[in-house]
Design an enzyme around this catalytic site. Structure first.
Site, PDB file in Angstrom:
ATOM      1  NE  ARG A 160       1.392   1.073  11.987  1.00  0.00           N
ATOM      2  CZ  ARG A 160       2.707   1.122  12.246  1.00  0.00           C
ATOM      3  NH1 ARG A 160       3.558   1.538  11.316  1.00  0.00           N
ATOM      4  NH2 ARG A 160       3.165   0.747  13.416  1.00  0.00           N
ATOM      5  CB  SER A 237      -0.812  -1.029  17.666  1.00  0.00           C
ATOM      6  OG  SER A 237       0.463  -1.307  18.190  1.00  0.00           O
ATOM      7  CD  GLU A 336      -1.875  -0.377  13.249  1.00  0.00           C
ATOM      8  OE1 GLU A 336      -1.317   0.467  13.965  1.00  0.00           O
ATOM      9  OE2 GLU A 336      -1.447  -1.518  13.088  1.00  0.00           O
TER      10      GLU A 336
END
Ligand SMILES: Cc1cc2nc3c(=O)[nH]c(=O)nc-3n(C[C@H](O)[C@H](O)[C@H](O)COP(=O)(O)OP(=O)(O)OC[C@H]3O[C@@H](n4cnc5c(N)ncnc54)[C@H](O)[C@@H]3O)c2cc1C
Length: 355
Positions: A160, A237, A336
């Site tokens: 990520r 998410s 995120e």
């Protein structure tokens, strides 16, 4: 350059939340991106680069600057190398590659957003990451207002993460991404959910069947955008899976009732704990409601806009979850999505940062 004033950003995001941008530019080519940057600089306004809006939470006050919506289109193919313009729809690009028999991104089917958004957080799912096939990223370097091609090796890809959302955040606008795919590749089906999906099947699934299976699994978890489904008003998410030292994992496992799930991390001596498990164990079940915000009824990691939610409602729910997980496990969850706009959540002069 197509320039508009006071454009509401909510409709440009999958959360459907957010106030207006002072200025909004629809950039269909590199020249209009440059013009937008010059327009913002001449007025000393902050600039924000908008792709598909699927990994954002926009402030209720909106964005007090220039939003450049990346809308460049086109895909060129040279053998196994595909060069896709940043504004291409990611899932559409995956479908086209898979239909032509090229593998390497089939497990990334069903992820919303643009091609240009994928290198930013090194999009990943079901055992694949875009860094596995990206060879180069064409960018406009805002330092020198010059275009260049960055080889994948300098993009700093990790879980990520890339230079685009960390060390060089705000320096580059991605205008095109090059991928080296694999003709007639075996599909990647080693991920648990996919193994279960194809269990008992004698012959190996095709790339298309694998991409379809990924979309089906995503749908069952509310992680596929389907018009009209309430669980879809999310940014996917909301928390990254924390990567912790083995010793931390052991300490949690020794106190937990039952087994604690874990995945391999890229670094030796570290493991990934699913954030969804931590959230549920901290008392937030699927379907949890806090005012107009909530948790998806199908996935504990997706915070959702239940209808009419403000950014402040999502932030309130986020804060409750983060505090509860930290109190219970000593782990601070890292959101995120990217925060866009003014107000107390803004980080840095560009008024856009990590939540
Ligand atoms: C239902 C759902 C499921 C999801 N599943 C996954 C998943 O499985 N795996 C995963 O990794 N992510 C997932 N996501 C998150 C999201 O889809 C990805 O991160 C996606 O790549 C974001 O792309 P975007 O174009 O929408 O970017 P945006 O949300 O518009 O922007 C995100 C960030 O990238 C920057 N950015 C976007 N385009 C450019 C560009 N051209 N140049 C420079 N910076 C740019 C923005 O400035 C911002 O900082 C999911 C989201 C949803 C809603």
């Amino acid at each position: 350059m197509l320039l508009r004033e006071q454009v509401s950003l909510g409709p440009y995001t999958t959360f459907g939340i957010g106030g207006p941008a002072s200025w909004f530019v629809e950039a269909t080519d590199e020249a209009s991106v440059v013009e937008a940057v010059e327009f913002a600089r001449a007025r000393s306004l902050p600039l924000f680069v908008l792709g598909g809006g699927s990994n954002l939470l926009v402030a209720d006050e909106g964005f007090p600057g220039v939003v450049v919506h990346i809308a460049m289109k086109g895909v060129e193919q040279d053998g196994a190398v595909f060069r896709a313009a940043a504004g291409e729809n990611w899932d559409g690009f995956v479908s086209r590659a898979v239909e032509r028999g090229y593998g390497g991104i089939e497990c990334l089917a069903g992820i919303p957003g643009t091609v240009g958004g994928t290198p930013v957080q090194n999009v990943g799912a079901y055992g694949q990451e875009v860094s596995g096939t990206i060879t180069a990223v064409r960018v406009l370097d805002l330092k020198h207002l010059r275009s260049s091609e960055l080889p994948a090796a300098v993009c700093g890809f990790a879980y990520r993460r890339s230079i685009f959302n960390s060390t060089r955040q705000g320096q580059f606008i991605v205008t095109q991404v090059s991928f080296r795919l694999r003709k007639d590749a075996f599909p990647a089906i080693s991920y648990g959910d996919l193994q279960r999906h194809f269990a008992g099947r004698a012959e190996r699934p095709s790339l298309e069947e694998t991409a379809a299976a990924v979309r089906e699994i995503r749908h069952s978890k509310g992680m596929l955008l389907v018009e009209g489904e309430p669980d879809c008003r999310s940014a996917g998410s909301f928390f990254k899976n924390p990567v912790v030292a083995e010793a931390v994992y052991d300490a949690i496992a020794s106190k937990a009732k039952g087994s604690v799930p874990r995945y391999a991390a890229m670094t030796r001596g570290f493991v990934k704990i699913p954030a969804a498990w931590l959230v549920e164990q901290a008392g937030f079940a699927k379907g949890f409601v806090l005012g107009a915000a909530g948790i998806s009824s199908r996935h504990a990691l997706a915070l959702i806009n239940r209808g009419g939610a403000k950014a402040a409602d999502i932030v309130a729910l986020r804060d409750r979850i983060v505090a509860a997980v930290e109190a219970r496990f000593g782990i601070r969850l890292d959101p995120e999505p990217v925060w866009v706009g003014g107000g107390r959540e803004a980080s840095g002069a560009a008024a856009a940062g990590h939540l």
